[in-house]
Enzyme design. Structure first.
Site, PDB file in Angstrom:
ATOM      1  CE  LYS A  15      -1.977  -1.107   3.926  1.00 22.07           C
ATOM      2  NZ  LYS A  15      -1.265  -2.352   4.273  1.00 22.07           N
ATOM      3  NE  ARG A  90      -4.604   0.021   9.146  1.00 22.16           N
ATOM      4  CZ  ARG A  90      -3.365  -0.344   9.280  1.00 22.16           C
ATOM      5  NH1 ARG A  90      -3.028  -1.235  10.152  1.00 22.16           N
ATOM      6  NH2 ARG A  90      -2.436   0.182   8.543  1.00 22.16           N
ATOM      7  NE  ARG A 128       7.933  -2.114   6.087  1.00 25.25           N
ATOM      8  CZ  ARG A 128       6.621  -2.002   6.296  1.00 25.25           C
ATOM      9  NH1 ARG A 128       5.844  -1.523   5.347  1.00 25.25           N
ATOM     10  NH2 ARG A 128       6.104  -2.348   7.433  1.00 25.25           N
ATOM     11  NE  ARG A 162       6.439   0.165   9.961  1.00 25.65           N
ATOM     12  CZ  ARG A 162       5.275   0.086   9.325  1.00 25.65           C
ATOM     13  NH1 ARG A 162       5.138   0.660   8.141  1.00 25.65           N
ATOM     14  NH2 ARG A 162       4.247  -0.542   9.862  1.00 25.65           N
ATOM     15  NE  ARG A 173       2.380  -4.346  11.254  1.00 27.18           N
ATOM     16  CZ  ARG A 173       3.432  -4.176  10.452  1.00 27.18           C
ATOM     17  NH1 ARG A 173       4.649  -4.539  10.843  1.00 27.18           N
ATOM     18  NH2 ARG A 173       3.266  -3.642   9.272  1.00 27.18           N
TER      19      ARG A 173
HETATM   20  P1  AP5 Z   1       4.874  -1.617   1.795  1.00 25.99           P
HETATM   21  O1  AP5 Z   1       4.526  -0.853   0.581  1.00 25.99           O
HETATM   22  O2  AP5 Z   1       5.663  -0.921   2.855  1.00 25.99           O
HETATM   23  O3  AP5 Z   1       3.580  -2.361   2.396  1.00 25.99           O
HETATM   24  P2  AP5 Z   1       2.316  -1.776   3.162  1.00 25.99           P
HETATM   25  O4  AP5 Z   1       1.122  -2.448   2.614  1.00 25.99           O
HETATM   26  O5  AP5 Z   1       2.336  -0.279   3.158  1.00 25.99           O
HETATM   27  O6  AP5 Z   1       2.608  -2.369   4.588  1.00 25.99           O
HETATM   28  P3  AP5 Z   1       2.613  -1.707   6.039  1.00 25.99           P
HETATM   29  O7  AP5 Z   1       3.330  -2.672   6.932  1.00 25.99           O
HETATM   30  O8  AP5 Z   1       3.147  -0.299   6.038  1.00 25.99           O
HETATM   31  O9  AP5 Z   1       1.119  -1.693   6.366  1.00 25.99           O
HETATM   32  P4  AP5 Z   1       0.483  -1.729   7.714  1.00 25.99           P
HETATM   33  O10 AP5 Z   1      -0.890  -1.547   7.292  1.00 25.99           O
HETATM   34  O11 AP5 Z   1       0.738  -2.860   8.609  1.00 25.99           O
HETATM   35  O12 AP5 Z   1       1.250  -0.556   8.521  1.00 25.99           O
HETATM   36  P5  AP5 Z   1       0.858   0.941   8.828  1.00 25.99           P
HETATM   37  O13 AP5 Z   1       2.065   1.763   8.807  1.00 25.99           O
HETATM   38  O14 AP5 Z   1      -0.316   1.348   8.023  1.00 25.99           O
HETATM   39  O15 AP5 Z   1       5.698  -2.926   1.299  1.00 25.99           O
HETATM   40  C1  AP5 Z   1       6.193  -3.876   2.242  1.00 25.99           C
HETATM   41  C2  AP5 Z   1       7.560  -4.427   1.723  1.00 25.99           C
HETATM   42  O16 AP5 Z   1       7.314  -5.188   0.535  1.00 25.99           O
HETATM   43  C3  AP5 Z   1       8.570  -3.336   1.329  1.00 25.99           C
HETATM   44  O17 AP5 Z   1       9.845  -3.754   1.678  1.00 25.99           O
HETATM   45  C4  AP5 Z   1       8.423  -3.222  -0.201  1.00 25.99           C
HETATM   46  O18 AP5 Z   1       9.639  -2.816  -0.818  1.00 25.99           O
HETATM   47  C5  AP5 Z   1       8.044  -4.654  -0.583  1.00 25.99           C
HETATM   48  N1  AP5 Z   1       7.150  -4.712  -1.745  1.00 25.99           N
HETATM   49  C6  AP5 Z   1       6.129  -3.854  -2.055  1.00 25.99           C
HETATM   50  N2  AP5 Z   1       5.507  -4.250  -3.201  1.00 25.99           N
HETATM   51  C7  AP5 Z   1       6.139  -5.385  -3.592  1.00 25.99           C
HETATM   52  C8  AP5 Z   1       5.978  -6.256  -4.701  1.00 25.99           C
HETATM   53  N3  AP5 Z   1       5.010  -6.038  -5.639  1.00 25.99           N
HETATM   54  N4  AP5 Z   1       6.800  -7.324  -4.809  1.00 25.99           N
HETATM   55  C9  AP5 Z   1       7.771  -7.545  -3.865  1.00 25.99           C
HETATM   56  N5  AP5 Z   1       7.996  -6.739  -2.795  1.00 25.99           N
HETATM   57  C10 AP5 Z   1       7.193  -5.671  -2.660  1.00 25.99           C
HETATM   58  O19 AP5 Z   1       0.305   0.821  10.333  1.00 25.99           O
HETATM   59  C11 AP5 Z   1       1.196   0.603  11.416  1.00 25.99           C
HETATM   60  C12 AP5 Z   1       0.422   0.636  12.718  1.00 25.99           C
HETATM   61  O20 AP5 Z   1      -0.225   1.912  12.888  1.00 25.99           O
HETATM   62  C13 AP5 Z   1      -0.713  -0.385  12.857  1.00 25.99           C
HETATM   63  O21 AP5 Z   1      -0.229  -1.647  13.302  1.00 25.99           O
HETATM   64  C14 AP5 Z   1      -1.610   0.306  13.910  1.00 25.99           C
HETATM   65  O22 AP5 Z   1      -1.064   0.159  15.197  1.00 25.99           O
HETATM   66  C15 AP5 Z   1      -1.499   1.776  13.519  1.00 25.99           C
HETATM   67  N6  AP5 Z   1      -2.548   2.172  12.553  1.00 25.99           N
HETATM   68  C16 AP5 Z   1      -2.336   2.592  11.273  1.00 25.99           C
HETATM   69  N7  AP5 Z   1      -3.518   2.866  10.674  1.00 25.99           N
HETATM   70  C17 AP5 Z   1      -4.494   2.623  11.597  1.00 25.99           C
HETATM   71  C18 AP5 Z   1      -5.913   2.699  11.558  1.00 25.99           C
HETATM   72  N8  AP5 Z   1      -6.570   3.067  10.463  1.00 25.99           N
HETATM   73  N9  AP5 Z   1      -6.589   2.355  12.688  1.00 25.99           N
HETATM   74  C19 AP5 Z   1      -5.941   1.999  13.810  1.00 25.99           C
HETATM   75  N10 AP5 Z   1      -4.589   1.877  13.903  1.00 25.99           N
HETATM   76  C20 AP5 Z   1      -3.867   2.192  12.799  1.00 25.99           C
END
Ligand code: AP5
Length: 219
Positions: A15, A90, A128, A162, A173
């Protein structure tokens, strides 16, 4: 009419990676709720202090806090033409709140599910690496930085991993996603807002499919 695009998917689906790319192509700003929480934690603001324990454990920050933060963000002029949302909504309450916010700004809501099977997520997240200065997201194996010395913000990229990408937190997660977020797929499907792209392809192919879905460009 403004455009609200939601990139939906499990942790590690891509994402954040895709938000950064299509944000430039569609000239729409991206908003990552996870990034906002992490930046508030670094700055030690009250919101950051509130969110810290949830992020550290891989749990969701409570809805009232998260919805309030998104509502305030989307009220800013910078998002008047629309936004690409990464990591929000979410929960069902968040989805309903977003529906109301979109309606109040007369925004068209589109959801794209980036589909990646669970077995690939742990490898993606444990490899990552991110740049602390420019925010670019890389992977040690799948997407290594070509030239870490050429940071978009000048100088050398400050690469880090991270804290919540440790295997035990990633496992939680993914469990939280399956229990609390995955059910939203049916909600969006019922509303007719949902498209699906195959997130296991090369990054460029995922981008092409996303643009095809969002812009009607042949993929
Ligand atoms: P990446 O693009 O970083 O993946 P992502 O989907 O953004 O994953 P996240 O871990 O950031 O999502 P998340 O939802 O858990 O975390 P968030 O920060 O939102 O890609 C991942 C890896 O794969 C990278 O190394 C990339 O290079 C590689 N990659 C990408 N595409 C690829 C491909 N096609 N092929 C191969 N490799 C690839 O949330 C963190 C925390 O914040 C949550 O746990 C929660 O505590 C809080 N939080 C955030 N939003 C909310 C909400 N709405 N409500 C409540 N709590 C929230």
């Amino acid at each position: 009419m403004s455009r609200y695009i939601i990139l939906f998917g499990p942790p590690g689906a891509g994402k954040g990676t895709q938000t950064k790319i299509i944000s430039e192509q569609l000239s729409l700003p991206g908003v990552s709720t996870g990034e906002i929480f992490r930046s508030q934690m670094e700055q030690r603001t009250p919101l950051g202090q509130q969110a810290r324990s949830y992020l550290e454990d891989g749990e969701l920050v409570p809805d009232d806090v998260t919805i309030g933060m998104v509502r305030e963000t989307l009220a800013q002029e910078a998002y008047s033409a629309g936004v690409i949302l990464d990591g929000f909504p979410r929960t069902l309450d968040q989805a309903e709140a977003l529906g109301e916010i979109a309606e109040s700004y007369d925004a068209d809501l589109r959801v794209v599910f980036i589909k990646v099977p669970e077995r690939e997520l742990v490898e993606r997240l444990s490899g990552r690496i991110l740049c602390r200065k420019c925010g670019r997201v890389y992977h040690k194996k799948f997407n290594p930085p070509d030239d870490p010395q050429a940071c978009e913000k000048g100088g050398t990229c400050e690469l880090y991993q991270r804290d919540d990408d440790r295997v035990e937190i990633v496992t939680n997660r993914i469990r939280v996603y399956n229990e609390q977020t995955m059910p939203l797929l049916a909600y969006f499907r019922d509303r007719g807002d949902l498209s699906v792209v195959d997130g296991t392809q090369e990054i460029e192919c995922v981008t092409a499919d996303l643009l095809a879905v969002l812009e009607g460009v042949p993929g």
